[in-house]
Enzyme design. Sequence first.
Site, PDB file in Angstrom:
ATOM      1  N   GLY A 115     -16.269  28.767  18.431  1.00 18.12           N
ATOM      2  CA  GLY A 115     -15.417  29.078  17.298  1.00 18.12           C
ATOM      3  C   GLY A 115     -16.199  29.886  16.278  1.00 18.12           C
ATOM      4  O   GLY A 115     -17.435  29.852  16.245  1.00 18.12           O
ATOM      5  N   CYS A 116     -15.488  30.620  15.434  1.00 17.99           N
ATOM      6  CA  CYS A 116     -16.190  31.454  14.451  1.00 17.99           C
ATOM      7  C   CYS A 116     -16.888  30.600  13.390  1.00 17.99           C
ATOM      8  O   CYS A 116     -18.047  30.850  13.053  1.00 17.99           O
ATOM      9  CB  CYS A 116     -15.227  32.447  13.804  1.00 17.99           C
ATOM     10  SG  CYS A 116     -13.812  31.717  12.967  1.00 17.99           S
ATOM     11  N   TRP A 117     -16.202  29.580  12.880  1.00 22.81           N
ATOM     12  CA  TRP A 117     -16.783  28.808  11.786  1.00 22.81           C
ATOM     13  C   TRP A 117     -18.052  28.034  12.159  1.00 22.81           C
ATOM     14  O   TRP A 117     -18.995  27.974  11.364  1.00 22.81           O
ATOM     15  CB  TRP A 117     -15.734  27.865  11.183  1.00 22.81           C
ATOM     16  CG  TRP A 117     -14.862  28.538  10.176  1.00 22.81           C
ATOM     17  CD1 TRP A 117     -13.583  28.993  10.349  1.00 22.81           C
ATOM     18  CD2 TRP A 117     -15.222  28.880   8.835  1.00 22.81           C
ATOM     19  NE1 TRP A 117     -13.123  29.587   9.201  1.00 22.81           N
ATOM     20  CE2 TRP A 117     -14.108  29.528   8.249  1.00 22.81           C
ATOM     21  CE3 TRP A 117     -16.364  28.702   8.069  1.00 22.81           C
ATOM     22  CZ2 TRP A 117     -14.105  30.002   6.943  1.00 22.81           C
ATOM     23  CZ3 TRP A 117     -16.366  29.164   6.757  1.00 22.81           C
ATOM     24  CH2 TRP A 117     -15.258  29.809   6.212  1.00 22.81           C
ATOM     25  N   TYR A 287     -21.631  37.148   9.435  1.00 23.71           N
ATOM     26  CA  TYR A 287     -21.262  37.722  10.726  1.00 23.71           C
ATOM     27  C   TYR A 287     -19.780  38.039  10.729  1.00 23.71           C
ATOM     28  O   TYR A 287     -19.051  37.708   9.779  1.00 23.71           O
ATOM     29  CB  TYR A 287     -21.633  36.777  11.879  1.00 23.71           C
ATOM     30  CG  TYR A 287     -21.174  35.340  11.747  1.00 23.71           C
ATOM     31  CD1 TYR A 287     -20.152  34.831  12.537  1.00 23.71           C
ATOM     32  CD2 TYR A 287     -21.792  34.472  10.851  1.00 23.71           C
ATOM     33  CE1 TYR A 287     -19.755  33.507  12.444  1.00 23.71           C
ATOM     34  CE2 TYR A 287     -21.394  33.151  10.739  1.00 23.71           C
ATOM     35  CZ  TYR A 287     -20.372  32.668  11.536  1.00 23.71           C
ATOM     36  OH  TYR A 287     -19.979  31.357  11.425  1.00 23.71           O
TER      37      TYR A 287
END
Length: 308
Positions: A115-117, A287
Site C-alpha cells: 500500500g502507498c501509506w 514519494y
Amino acid sequence: MKPKIFIDGEHGTTGLQIRALLAERGDLEIISIPAERRKETAARAEFLNAADIAILCLPDDAAKESVSLITNDTTKVIDASTAHRVAEGWAYGFAEMDRDQAKTIASAKRIANPGCWPQGPIATLRPLVTAGLLPADFPITVNGISGYSGGGRPMIEDYVAKGEDASEFLPYGLTLQHKHVPELRAYAKLSHDPIMQPAVGNFAQGMITVVPLQLGGLDHVPSGADLHAAIADHFAAIKGGVVEVAPYAHLERMPEIDPEVYNGTNRMKVYVFANDKRAQALLLAVYDNLGKGASGAAVQNMDLMLGT
C-alpha cells in the site's frame, strides 16, 4: 518469446498508470481482454492463465476471485489490492524492505504489492526496530498527506469537479481502522497496532509520511544521528534500491520536502530530524503514491520476477 503481461483491472487508476509505464516496453507482450468480453468471468480466466505475470488492479474481493481463477502453476501474480498483504504464501513487494527482499520477490510466484501509506513508515521504522534502537512495542503514530488519486476514480472525479473549492487538507481514517494498519504493523516489526491518521490534499498525486517519536521513555535514548545512521546503513546495503536517505541536518524547514517532487517516478527519499535535548525525532518519507506507492512498485516487482 516475450513474457506475457495481463493487467486485470487495466482501466482503473493503478492499471492505467501501469499501462502507461509499460507502453514503450518492447521486451513485453501486453495482453488485454477485448472490450466486448470484459465482463465475462471466462475471459478473465482465459487471460489470467495465458499470462506469465498477472497484475491485479482490483478491489479485494475481485482480486481474490482472480487468484482462484488461475488453474496452472506457471502464472505469477502481483496483487495491488489489500487482499493478500499479510497473507501466508505471499511475498511483500517492497524491494528495499530488507537486504534480501529483492531476491525473495524475484523467486516468488505471489507478490502482494505494498500500500502507498505503509511504505514510508516501514522504510524508516523497520531499520530502527531491527537495529534495536526502538523496541517492537514502541507506541507509533503515523501522519501525512497524499494526493487525491489515492482515493481512486470517485475521489479523483470529486476533486476535479470541485477544483479550487476542494479541501486543501482533508483528514480521514478517523475511526482509527485504516486498512493499511495490518501491513504496517507486520512489516515495520511492531508488536502493537500503530495509530495511522492520514489526510488528502488538493493535488493529484505524491505524498509525505511523518512518524513523530517521543524517545525520552526509553532505557537507552538514541540520538538523531543514531537513528539516521541506522536508516542510512540499511539502505546503503541494498544494491539497486530506489530509496535515498537525505543527509542528517538541523534545519527549520526544507523546501525540497514537497509531496509532488517525485511524481511519475519510483523513487523515495527519507529524512531524519531530531532535537536531542528534547529526546524527540521526526521520520519523514517523500514519494509518489501512484509510483513507489502503487504502479511504480508493481513494475519494479515485475522486473525482479522476470529477472530484468
